[in-house]
Design a protein around this motif. Structure first.
Motif, PDB file in Angstrom:
ATOM      1  N   GLY A 377       5.510 -10.901  -5.864  1.00  0.00           N
ATOM      2  CA  GLY A 377       5.787 -11.712  -6.920  1.00  0.00           C
ATOM      3  C   GLY A 377       4.926 -10.971  -8.074  1.00  0.00           C
ATOM      4  N   ALA A 378       4.010  -9.864  -7.890  1.00  0.00           N
ATOM      5  CA  ALA A 378       3.046  -9.386  -9.165  1.00  0.00           C
ATOM      6  C   ALA A 378       4.066  -9.048 -10.167  1.00  0.00           C
ATOM      7  CB  ALA A 378       2.232  -8.185  -8.689  1.00  0.00           C
ATOM      8  N   ALA A 379       3.736  -9.336 -11.535  1.00  0.00           N
ATOM      9  CA  ALA A 379       4.488  -8.903 -12.458  1.00  0.00           C
ATOM     10  C   ALA A 379       4.349  -7.373 -12.798  1.00  0.00           C
ATOM     11  CB  ALA A 379       4.125  -9.755 -13.703  1.00  0.00           C
ATOM     12  N   GLU A 380       3.067  -7.069 -12.860  1.00  0.00           N
ATOM     13  CA  GLU A 380       2.677  -5.718 -13.034  1.00  0.00           C
ATOM     14  C   GLU A 380       1.503  -5.274 -12.181  1.00  0.00           C
ATOM     15  OE1 GLU A 380       1.494  -5.242 -17.151  1.00  0.00           O
ATOM     16  OE2 GLU A 380       3.466  -5.994 -18.006  1.00  0.00           O
ATOM     17  N   VAL A 381       1.620  -3.962 -11.749  1.00  0.00           N
ATOM     18  CA  VAL A 381       0.603  -3.382 -10.773  1.00  0.00           C
ATOM     19  C   VAL A 381      -0.125  -2.294 -11.433  1.00  0.00           C
ATOM     20  CG1 VAL A 381      -0.151  -2.694  -8.687  1.00  0.00           C
ATOM     21  CG2 VAL A 381       1.646  -4.299  -8.764  1.00  0.00           C
ATOM     22  N   HIS A 382      -1.550  -2.414 -12.109  1.00  0.00           N
ATOM     23  CA  HIS A 382      -2.092  -1.233 -12.633  1.00  0.00           C
ATOM     24  C   HIS A 382      -3.294  -1.056 -11.559  1.00  0.00           C
ATOM     25  CE1 HIS A 382      -0.004  -2.221 -16.357  1.00  0.00           C
ATOM     26  NE2 HIS A 382      -0.219  -3.316 -16.063  1.00  0.00           N
ATOM     27  N   LEU A 383      -2.954   0.313 -11.277  1.00  0.00           N
ATOM     28  CA  LEU A 383      -3.943   0.628 -10.105  1.00  0.00           C
ATOM     29  C   LEU A 383      -5.065   1.570 -10.696  1.00  0.00           C
ATOM     30  CD1 LEU A 383      -4.095   0.855  -6.886  1.00  0.00           C
ATOM     31  CD2 LEU A 383      -2.774   2.801  -6.967  1.00  0.00           C
ATOM     32  N   ARG A 384      -6.617   1.213 -10.330  1.00  0.00           N
ATOM     33  CA  ARG A 384      -7.489   1.798 -10.948  1.00  0.00           C
ATOM     34  C   ARG A 384      -8.244   2.383  -9.651  1.00  0.00           C
ATOM     35  NH1 ARG A 384      -4.803   1.712 -14.303  1.00  0.00           N
ATOM     36  NH2 ARG A 384      -5.001   0.962 -16.441  1.00  0.00           N
ATOM     37  N   ILE A 385      -8.559   3.519  -9.745  1.00  0.00           N
ATOM     38  CA  ILE A 385      -9.280   4.202  -8.438  1.00  0.00           C
ATOM     39  C   ILE A 385     -10.553   4.542  -9.152  1.00  0.00           C
ATOM     40  CG2 ILE A 385      -9.124   6.189  -7.058  1.00  0.00           C
ATOM     41  CD1 ILE A 385      -7.040   4.010  -6.512  1.00  0.00           C
ATOM     42  N   THR A 386     -11.823   4.292  -8.078  1.00  0.00           N
ATOM     43  CA  THR A 386     -13.169   4.517  -8.513  1.00  0.00           C
ATOM     44  C   THR A 386     -13.549   5.800  -8.238  1.00  0.00           C
ATOM     45  OG1 THR A 386     -13.870   3.563  -6.307  1.00  0.00           O
ATOM     46  CG2 THR A 386     -13.664   2.069  -8.569  1.00  0.00           C
ATOM     47  N   SER A 387     -12.749   6.738  -8.025  1.00  0.00           N
ATOM     48  CA  SER A 387     -13.052   8.336  -8.147  1.00  0.00           C
ATOM     49  C   SER A 387     -12.059   9.268  -8.613  1.00  0.00           C
ATOM     50  CB  SER A 387     -13.311   8.609  -6.470  1.00  0.00           C
ATOM     51  OG  SER A 387     -12.038   8.580  -5.834  1.00  0.00           O
ATOM     52  N   PRO A 388     -12.369  10.486  -8.799  1.00  0.00           N
ATOM     53  CA  PRO A 388     -11.514  11.187  -9.236  1.00  0.00           C
ATOM     54  C   PRO A 388     -10.322  11.680  -8.392  1.00  0.00           C
ATOM     55  CG  PRO A 388     -13.644  12.215  -9.912  1.00  0.00           C
ATOM     56  CD  PRO A 388     -13.645  10.994  -8.836  1.00  0.00           C
ATOM     57  N   PRO A 389      -9.254  12.221  -8.742  1.00  0.00           N
ATOM     58  CA  PRO A 389      -8.337  12.628  -7.758  1.00  0.00           C
ATOM     59  C   PRO A 389      -8.801  13.533  -6.487  1.00  0.00           C
ATOM     60  CG  PRO A 389      -7.407  13.036  -9.928  1.00  0.00           C
ATOM     61  CD  PRO A 389      -8.617  12.544  -9.901  1.00  0.00           C
ATOM     62  N   VAL A 390      -8.558  13.448  -5.267  1.00  0.00           N
ATOM     63  CA  VAL A 390      -9.167  14.096  -4.249  1.00  0.00           C
ATOM     64  C   VAL A 390      -8.287  15.206  -4.138  1.00  0.00           C
ATOM     65  CG1 VAL A 390      -9.489  14.350  -1.848  1.00  0.00           C
ATOM     66  CG2 VAL A 390     -10.061  12.173  -3.147  1.00  0.00           C
ATOM     67  N   ARG A 391      -8.694  16.506  -4.218  1.00  0.00           N
ATOM     68  CA  ARG A 391      -7.620  17.744  -4.496  1.00  0.00           C
ATOM     69  C   ARG A 391      -7.919  18.729  -3.541  1.00  0.00           C
ATOM     70  NH1 ARG A 391      -7.409  16.911 -10.478  1.00  0.00           N
ATOM     71  NH2 ARG A 391      -5.244  16.295 -10.878  1.00  0.00           N
ATOM     72  N   ASN A 392      -9.189  18.568  -2.837  1.00  0.00           N
ATOM     73  CA  ASN A 392      -9.756  19.744  -2.009  1.00  0.00           C
ATOM     74  C   ASN A 392     -10.128  18.917  -0.622  1.00  0.00           C
ATOM     75  OD1 ASN A 392      -9.657  21.746  -4.141  1.00  0.00           O
ATOM     76  ND2 ASN A 392     -10.843  20.271  -5.141  1.00  0.00           N
ATOM     77  N   PRO A 393     -10.026  19.671   0.292  1.00  0.00           N
ATOM     78  CA  PRO A 393     -10.247  19.127   1.667  1.00  0.00           C
ATOM     79  C   PRO A 393     -11.906  19.277   1.687  1.00  0.00           C
ATOM     80  CG  PRO A 393      -9.341  21.311   2.025  1.00  0.00           C
ATOM     81  CD  PRO A 393      -9.130  20.888   0.446  1.00  0.00           C
ATOM     82  N   CYS A 394     -12.418  18.434   2.705  1.00  0.00           N
ATOM     83  CA  CYS A 394     -13.888  18.468   2.904  1.00  0.00           C
ATOM     84  C   CYS A 394     -14.051  19.245   4.233  1.00  0.00           C
ATOM     85  CB  CYS A 394     -14.320  17.011   3.034  1.00  0.00           C
ATOM     86  SG  CYS A 394     -15.991  16.913   3.667  1.00  0.00           S
ATOM     87  N   PHE A 395     -15.067  20.022   4.147  1.00  0.00           N
ATOM     88  CA  PHE A 395     -15.378  20.892   5.362  1.00  0.00           C
ATOM     89  C   PHE A 395     -16.807  20.483   5.845  1.00  0.00           C
ATOM     90  CE2 PHE A 395     -12.672  23.542   2.782  1.00  0.00           C
ATOM     91  CZ  PHE A 395     -11.578  23.921   3.729  1.00  0.00           C
ATOM     92  N   TYR A 396     -17.430  19.522   5.284  1.00  0.00           N
ATOM     93  CA  TYR A 396     -18.711  19.017   5.727  1.00  0.00           C
ATOM     94  C   TYR A 396     -18.712  17.755   6.235  1.00  0.00           C
ATOM     95  CZ  TYR A 396     -19.516  22.528   1.678  1.00  0.00           C
ATOM     96  OH  TYR A 396     -19.250  23.539   1.077  1.00  0.00           O
ATOM     97  N   GLY A 397     -17.718  17.295   6.825  1.00  0.00           N
ATOM     98  CA  GLY A 397     -17.726  16.161   7.920  1.00  0.00           C
ATOM     99  C   GLY A 397     -17.050  14.846   7.392  1.00  0.00           C
ATOM    100  N   ILE A 398     -16.146  14.733   6.293  1.00  0.00           N
ATOM    101  CA  ILE A 398     -15.621  13.749   5.969  1.00  0.00           C
ATOM    102  C   ILE A 398     -13.892  14.063   6.417  1.00  0.00           C
ATOM    103  CG2 ILE A 398     -14.647  12.087   4.221  1.00  0.00           C
ATOM    104  CD1 ILE A 398     -17.213  11.753   3.894  1.00  0.00           C
ATOM    105  N   ASP A 399     -13.570  13.202   7.493  1.00  0.00           N
ATOM    106  CA  ASP A 399     -12.170  13.348   7.802  1.00  0.00           C
ATOM    107  C   ASP A 399     -11.319  13.065   6.977  1.00  0.00           C
ATOM    108  OD1 ASP A 399     -10.477  14.386   9.600  1.00  0.00           O
ATOM    109  OD2 ASP A 399     -11.324  13.660  11.324  1.00  0.00           O
ATOM    110  N   MET A 400     -10.814  13.717   5.859  1.00  0.00           N
ATOM    111  CA  MET A 400      -9.969  13.315   4.884  1.00  0.00           C
ATOM    112  C   MET A 400      -8.365  13.954   5.284  1.00  0.00           C
ATOM    113  SD  MET A 400     -11.744  14.100   1.543  1.00  0.00           S
ATOM    114  CE  MET A 400     -12.721  12.835   0.460  1.00  0.00           C
ATOM    115  N   ALA A 401      -8.182  14.955   5.162  1.00  0.00           N
ATOM    116  CA  ALA A 401      -6.860  15.434   5.372  1.00  0.00           C
ATOM    117  C   ALA A 401      -6.982  16.975   5.017  1.00  0.00           C
ATOM    118  CB  ALA A 401      -5.978  14.933   4.338  1.00  0.00           C
ATOM    119  N   THR A 402      -5.822  17.665   5.496  1.00  0.00           N
ATOM    120  CA  THR A 402      -5.877  19.180   4.911  1.00  0.00           C
ATOM    121  C   THR A 402      -5.568  19.200   3.535  1.00  0.00           C
ATOM    122  OG1 THR A 402      -3.653  19.369   5.720  1.00  0.00           O
ATOM    123  CG2 THR A 402      -5.209  19.800   7.352  1.00  0.00           C
TER     124      THR A 402
END
Ligand code: AMP
Length: 486
Positions: A377-402
């Motif tokens: 039932g939400a009338a509007e959904v405004h998404l706010r993300i507390t970090s910048p876009p993740v554009r690059n994989p992590c090679f130092y131990g965060i298992d994010m994605a390729t």
């Protein structure tokens, strides 16, 4: 047993160590690991020594599933280390659970637990010969390397040699029968802190929450490029490399518990500031601010306070469902999200929502979340993300994605907004995020956001856009080898 593919699996983990006389070491390790459970839910392990021999106990599962009173009671001693491990697809085998255990050429035992990810494992494994090629994780490789180095020198010197030989992110805890060691890579990518127990003795841990839970007080961080040794004589420090700090920014955004205390700020305070700065950078006319619990909770409070928009809980989290990334396939991951978050229709109905979350990685969480909020039932959904876009994989131990799996790698913010189905989407700027940590930008690793890798990543890994580590161990099993308690 079939071999387990290594793809996508890395060590994003929590480590703990203690040296104290007159304490129940196994229980201290257990409680310390319990506080670090968010850093790894795939396997848990503890090694203890009474000064004469090391006993390792580890298994797949949560800390509370692996250990119980009788099992802990068999583990007597005055020093110990512990580990919780986290991974996505593959390599979910007993072999890869830590602490890794090796016997030195002189017949002494060594146990090692590692948080982080090395970037020169392939080269190190090649140099080690057949022994290196058989290692299935970089942690096992570290232990093999360390055991080999002890042929000529004492364990402490051998560890210095290992720390100088490997590249990448490592926060290590190591023990032999009599001594506990802790080491942090020269970049200090992953956290590692020292605490003191009230009746004497020292604790090392990935996060300060693990010190709090065992009643230790925070002494200080293990410095980047520092090796600490704890034994009968107390704690000694030695530098194996000059510090060139590049602490992981994503620890502040997502990985660390809100109650972790970095030297400059708690994670909670940093996340409140992220929310407040997001409200300033991306204001919106709305009725309610709701967090995506738990990682968006502190920031949503900060957004609400700064914007003056009321805060509400619009999603109820099932606290017994682990981090959704733990699911091995996309379809199961989606099921995980629905199991984890249930919308509160009477809070959401007819409301224009600001929804605060910490990050978008593959985008499946946000996409389902927005659809779920709209169907509630939400009338509007405004998404706010507390970090910048993740554009690059992590090679130092965060298992994010390729790289190929990262939603923001190939899309504009408008396209991402359309993909997730939000009315509006805004990310916190990198400079604002950095400011929330109270640390200079040059001392932080921002690679997942800006592609500036502080530790050079070998071409083969960079080209693959993911980790290409040591290959899976032939004949890998989910059973412990003889002589190690499971
Ligand atoms: P995704 O669905 O791939 O966009 O995942 C984003 C969600 O997963 C966010 O809500 C984060 O809270 C969470 N998240 C971000 N990074 C990780 C990570 N490395 N491991 C597990 N969960 C993560």
């Amino acid at each position: 047993m079939p071999q387990t593919p290594r793809t996508g699996a890395r060590d994003e983990c929590g480590v703990f160590a203690v040296y104290a006389r007159g304490e129940d070491i196994a229980k201290l390790c257990f409680y310390g690991l319990y506080a670090l459970q968010h850093r790894g839910q795939e396997s848990a392990g503890i090694a203890v020594s009474d000064g004469a021999s090391i006993l390792v106990s580890k298994d797949m599962g949560l800390v509370s599933q692996v250990f119980n009173e009788p099992r802990l009671a068999t583990m007597q001693g005055h020093l110990g280390i512990g580990h919780v491990r986290y991974s996505t697809t593959g390599a979910s085998t007993w072999d890869n659970a830590q602490p890794a255990f090796k016997v030195t050429p002189a017949g002494r035992g060594l146990a090692l637990a590692h948080n982080g990810n090395l970037v020169n494992t392939a080269a190190v494994a090649r140099d080690l010969g057949p022994g290196g090629q058989r290692c299935s994780t970089d942690s096992e490789l570290l232990a093999t390397l360390l055991a080999g180095h002890t042929a000529d020198v004492c364990v402490e010197d051998a560890l210095v040699g290992v720390c100088r030989a490997v590249r990448g992110a490592f926060s290590l805890v190591v023990m032999d029968e009599q001594t506990v060691y802790g080491a942090r890579d020269p970049h200090g990518v992953r956290p590692l802190v020292v605490g003191r127990l009230p009746r004497g003795g020292y604790v090392l841990a990935s996060e300060t929450s693990a010190l709090d839970i065992v009643g230790a007080h925070l002494v200080r961080d293990v410095e980047p490029g520092e090796l600490v040794t704890v034994d009968e004589r107390g704690l000694r420090s030695r530098r194996f490399a000059q510090a060139t700090p590049s602490g992981c920014l994503f620890e502040y955004v997502y990985v660390a518990r809100p109650d972790h205390r970095f030297a400059e700020t708690t994670v909670y305070a940093a996340r409140r500031r992220m929310g407040a700065m997001l409200a300033a950078e991306a204001p919106v006319d709305a009725d309610l601010v709701i967090p995506v619990p738990d990682s968006g909770t502190a920031a949503a409070g900060g957004y609400a306070e700064a914007s003056g928009i009321p805060y509400a809980e619009g999603l109820v989290k099932n606290r017994y469902v682990g981090r959704t990334f733990i699911s091995p396939s996309p379809s199961l991951r989606e099921l995980g999200i629905r199991l984890k978050l249930n919308p509160l229709r009477d809070v959401l109905e007819g409301r224009r929502l600001v929804v605060v979350d910490d990050s978008i990685v593959r985008g499946s969480t946000s996409r389902q979340l927005v659809a779920m909020l709209r169907s509630s039932g939400a009338a509007e959904v405004h998404l706010r993300i507390t970090s910048p876009p993740v554009r690059n994989p992590c090679f130092y131990g965060i298992d994010m994605a390729t790289r190929a799996e990262l939603l923001a790698a190939g899309l504009t913010i408008g396209q991402i907004r359309d993909f997730v189905g939000a009315d509006s989407l805004a990310y916190l700027s990198l400079d604002a995020l950095v400011a929330t940590t109270r640390r200079p930008k040059s001392t932080l690793c921002r690679a997942c956001f800006d592609g500036q890798y502080p530790i050079p990543v070998p071409g083969e890994q960079a080209a693959a856009g993911k980790d290409v580590l040591v290959r899976p161990r032939a004949g890998s099993t989910d059973r412990p080898p003889a002589g190690v308690q499971a």
